[in-house]
Design a protein around this motif. Sequence first.
Motif, short mmCIF file in Angstrom:
data_model
loop_
_atom_site.label_atom_id
_atom_site.label_comp_id
_atom_site.label_asym_id
_atom_site.label_seq_id
_atom_site.Cartn_x
_atom_site.Cartn_y
_atom_site.Cartn_z
N THR B 492 24.01 -9.51 11.28
CA THR B 492 22.64 -9.01 11.48
C THR B 492 21.76 -9.59 10.38
O THR B 492 22.25 -10.16 9.41
CB THR B 492 22.61 -7.49 11.38
N GLU B 493 20.45 -9.40 10.52
CA GLU B 493 19.52 -9.88 9.50
C GLU B 493 19.87 -9.29 8.13
O GLU B 493 19.95 -9.99 7.14
CB GLU B 493 18.09 -9.48 9.88
N LYS B 494 20.07 -7.97 8.12
CA LYS B 494 20.38 -7.32 6.84
C LYS B 494 21.72 -7.79 6.31
O LYS B 494 21.90 -7.98 5.11
CB LYS B 494 20.39 -5.80 7.02
N GLY B 495 22.66 -7.98 7.22
CA GLY B 495 23.99 -8.44 6.81
C GLY B 495 23.92 -9.82 6.18
O GLY B 495 24.59 -10.12 5.20
N LYS B 496 23.06 -10.67 6.76
CA LYS B 496 22.92 -12.03 6.22
C LYS B 496 22.30 -12.01 4.82
O LYS B 496 22.73 -12.75 3.93
CB LYS B 496 22.05 -12.85 7.17
N VAL B 497 21.31 -11.15 4.65
CA VAL B 497 20.69 -11.05 3.33
C VAL B 497 21.71 -10.52 2.32
O VAL B 497 21.81 -11.03 1.20
CB VAL B 497 19.44 -10.12 3.37
N ARG B 498 22.49 -9.50 2.75
CA ARG B 498 23.50 -8.95 1.85
C ARG B 498 24.52 -10.03 1.48
O ARG B 498 24.88 -10.20 0.32
CB ARG B 498 24.20 -7.76 2.51
N ALA B 499 24.95 -10.78 2.48
CA ALA B 499 25.92 -11.86 2.22
C ALA B 499 25.32 -12.90 1.28
O ALA B 499 26.01 -13.41 0.38
CB ALA B 499 26.34 -12.50 3.54
N GLY B 500 24.03 -13.21 1.49
CA GLY B 500 23.36 -14.18 0.62
C GLY B 500 23.32 -13.71 -0.82
O GLY B 500 23.55 -14.48 -1.75
N LYS B 501 23.07 -12.42 -1.00
CA LYS B 501 23.00 -11.88 -2.36
C LYS B 501 24.38 -11.87 -3.03
O LYS B 501 24.51 -12.18 -4.22
CB LYS B 501 22.42 -10.46 -2.32
N ILE B 502 25.40 -11.53 -2.24
CA ILE B 502 26.76 -11.55 -2.80
C ILE B 502 27.14 -12.99 -3.17
O ILE B 502 27.70 -13.26 -4.23
CB ILE B 502 27.77 -10.94 -1.80
N ALA B 503 26.78 -13.92 -2.28
CA ALA B 503 27.06 -15.34 -2.56
C ALA B 503 26.31 -15.79 -3.80
O ALA B 503 26.85 -16.52 -4.65
CB ALA B 503 26.67 -16.20 -1.36
N ALA B 504 25.05 -15.35 -3.93
CA ALA B 504 24.25 -15.72 -5.11
C ALA B 504 24.92 -15.20 -6.38
O ALA B 504 24.97 -15.90 -7.41
CB ALA B 504 22.84 -15.15 -4.98
N PHE B 505 25.44 -13.98 -6.30
CA PHE B 505 26.13 -13.40 -7.46
C PHE B 505 27.35 -14.25 -7.82
O PHE B 505 27.56 -14.60 -8.99
CB PHE B 505 26.56 -11.95 -7.13
N GLY B 506 28.11 -14.61 -6.79
CA GLY B 506 29.32 -15.42 -7.04
C GLY B 506 28.99 -16.78 -7.63
O GLY B 506 29.60 -17.21 -8.62
N VAL B 507 27.99 -17.44 -7.04
CA VAL B 507 27.61 -18.77 -7.55
C VAL B 507 27.05 -18.64 -8.97
O VAL B 507 27.31 -19.49 -9.83
CB VAL B 507 26.57 -19.44 -6.61
N GLY B 508 26.31 -17.55 -9.23
CA GLY B 508 25.77 -17.32 -10.57
C GLY B 508 26.87 -17.19 -11.61
O GLY B 508 26.78 -17.75 -12.71
N ILE B 509 27.93 -16.47 -11.26
CA ILE B 509 29.07 -16.31 -12.18
C ILE B 509 29.74 -17.66 -12.43
O ILE B 509 30.06 -18.02 -13.57
CB ILE B 509 30.10 -15.30 -11.60
N ILE B 510 29.92 -18.42 -11.34
CA ILE B 510 30.53 -19.77 -11.50
C ILE B 510 29.66 -20.62 -12.42
O ILE B 510 30.15 -21.33 -13.30
CB ILE B 510 30.69 -20.45 -10.11
N ALA B 511 28.33 -20.53 -12.22
CA ALA B 511 27.41 -21.33 -13.04
C ALA B 511 27.52 -20.95 -14.52
O ALA B 511 27.50 -21.82 -15.40
CB ALA B 511 25.98 -21.12 -12.55
N ILE B 512 27.66 -19.66 -14.80
CA ILE B 512 27.79 -19.21 -16.19
C ILE B 512 29.05 -19.80 -16.81
O ILE B 512 29.02 -20.36 -17.92
CB ILE B 512 27.84 -17.66 -16.26
N ILE B 513 30.16 -19.70 -16.07
CA ILE B 513 31.44 -20.21 -16.61
C ILE B 513 31.34 -21.72 -16.87
O ILE B 513 31.71 -22.20 -17.95
CB ILE B 513 32.59 -19.89 -15.62
N LEU B 514 30.81 -22.46 -15.89
CA LEU B 514 30.72 -23.91 -16.06
C LEU B 514 29.75 -24.29 -17.18
O LEU B 514 29.99 -25.23 -17.93
CB LEU B 514 30.28 -24.57 -14.75
N GLY B 515 28.66 -23.53 -17.29
CA GLY B 515 27.68 -23.80 -18.36
C GLY B 515 28.30 -23.66 -19.74
O GLY B 515 27.95 -24.40 -20.67
N ILE B 516 29.22 -22.70 -19.89
CA ILE B 516 29.90 -22.52 -21.18
C ILE B 516 30.94 -23.63 -21.39
O ILE B 516 31.04 -24.22 -22.47
CB ILE B 516 30.55 -21.13 -21.25
N LEU B 517 31.67 -23.95 -20.33
CA LEU B 517 32.74 -24.96 -20.45
C LEU B 517 32.18 -26.35 -20.75
O LEU B 517 32.80 -27.13 -21.47
CB LEU B 517 33.55 -25.04 -19.15
#
Lengths: 104, 620
Positions: B492-517
């Motif tokens: 659903t529309e809301k489901g897609k936005v929720r999935a996008g936000k969860i994905a953004a959180f995941g990619v953000g965490i990956i970015a933090i780890i790589l930025g430090i490495l």
Amino acid sequence: MLHEPSAQAGKDNAADYKMRLGVKMFIFYTLFYVGFAAINVISPVLMEKPIVFGMNLACTYGFALIIVALIMALVYNHMCTKQEGILNTDESQEVDSHPSKEDK
Amino acid sequence: MAIAIFLLFVVLVLAVSFYFARKTQSAGNYFAAGGKIHWSVNGIAFAGDYLSAASFLGICGMIATVGYDGFLYSIGYLAGWIVALFLVAEPMKRMGKYTFTDALDMKYNSKGIKLAAALSTLIVSICYLIPQMVGAGVLVEPLLNLPHYVGVIMVGAIVITIMATAGMTSTTYVQFLKGGLLIIFSTVLVVAVLVRGLSTSPDQGGEVPFHEYQTVELADLPGAAVATTIEAAGHEFVKVARDGDSSWWMQTESGALQEIQWETKTADGRDLVNGKPAMQGENELRQVSHLVQIAGVKGSGARSKNLSPFKFLSLLGDKDTVVQRWKSAKVMDGSDNVTLYYPVLTAGNKIMRPGIKFKVQGSPMERLDFISLMLALFCGTAALPHILIRYYTVPSPASARKSTIVAIAAIGFFYILTLFMGLGAMTNATINPVTNNMSAPLLARSFGTFLFAIISAIAFATVLGTVSGLIVAASGAVAHDLMDRFAGLNMTEKGKVRAGKIAAFGVGIIAIILGILFRGMNVSFLVGWAFAVAASANLPAIIMILFWGKTTKQGITASICVGIVAAIGLFLISPSMYPKYGLPAEAAPFPLMNPGIVSIPLSFITLVVVSLLTQKKTAA
């Protein structure tokens, strides 16, 4: 779910004109850009030669690549806008903003 | 004051995010700002997206250390917008919905295209994210006196907060603010550089006494004796012992000793700067690089003030202008790791044309490398996912075109400024010899704390904005392309936005780890690679789908896959990477630093060949 544009656009009768114009201008600019790269690898010392206001060819050509890009962009927009006005009649005019149902 | 201005910027960014959060309820709003952004705002936001840490920190830093070669990036990056405007902008807007995968897949509805394009978006976005995060850490260190990893985590946390609230709408307005401010204050900085002019004894407006590096004979140093001699980077370095202390010098051709700087990491873990314990603010490496001679005028008093832009460039490009640039070499002194920072003299006419970094007068392979770089820069812009998604934030194809023109004007003007900022850092002794990434902010500091704080805060916002855009692109690839379209979850529309936000959180965490490495890596380094990957993986598919009627879904899928594998694979076996494996660069099987000249045509050829081979199947 099918693919649909984020905002609906009507038929654009100027699309072919714009594409042809875009390709021509792209080719022109690409040749200009290739000329810059070619001088650098064939005769890099030429780039030291003062050309305009004491600036060397490297600076003059580099700035020209940036300024010509902007001039060509403005010319392209002017010609496209003009053709859109001529070719897109009321019935087939490009629709600017119709938010899809899901955005309401 | 610096901290207050910095915090004000961060609060402003978050306030914009929360304000627009109220408007984000549908996927159209989250991923494409509802397609309602005005073209002029979108154009400046394009500039905000594009003028990343690589442009502001990386290009200025590179110009500061190698002169005109750094400006080649500015030229190439800007020229790439011509491809975007003339070939890509309007068709992409017509064909796509939220992501560029939509545009590629519009005619075919192919799972292969969805998967390949989504993976390409993720890979390019992550390649582009790493230098942004590294740049954030680099900025925070001198500004707030915080460790590098804290800066990376700060950026990650703020961006995740932005993405968890408002998505593309807030990202657009953050980019608009940041892009506008970056251009305004960079102009202020360039005007200040021109007013100050050129000097052979730059003292940063009287704030920092000019340090003249001495050349002495060993006999002039009472009680001194040579303890060690080491050859590195084609120079002879001498360790002189005197009165119980030791110091490093570079031997000149005449046998005299040239004063240098050095850092020592002792076997027992101590950090020394110029022989004494390293201490922030107390004992640090001096900032370097200045003019020794201006158009033939020598001596510490040579000075030219209130210069026009043309005069500034013509004086620097004079063959009788001499610049003292700095290089580094790593050596082992017993069990101690020593990094030597030493000056070299370069004539102005050599500084102001290509040749110092890119060996355009070198071997055919070195010249090919230069062409490869110029090709990747030219082709990369129109294939960057976080740039392409911005075409979906405006209401019509005509708006996409107009916003691209605003972007060209803003970005072109900024790139002209980079030349003056970089050369300003080179001539004002404001380059940190360890990393050139901070050259522009340090140049601003030479004009006072206020300008430094503003420029640093904008640079930090630059990183924030670009990271936000990249994370929107990556989360769109995961939630929209992979989960909804490829896996067929029909959210659903809301489901897609929720999935996008969860994905953004995941990619953000990956970015933090790589930025430090990836700490310590030059921010331009990976961005150039990201351009090559984007140009190889995405551009052939975009161009051929628009201009070649025989393009098939198999051709597009194969082209994207070959482009990704070729660009990444060749880069990993290139001379850029071999030293990072502890192997000599000469041993690299692929001789070019930039893979574009091979991987881009290879991707095009793959598309054509596979499309021709699959014509019948498609027709059937």
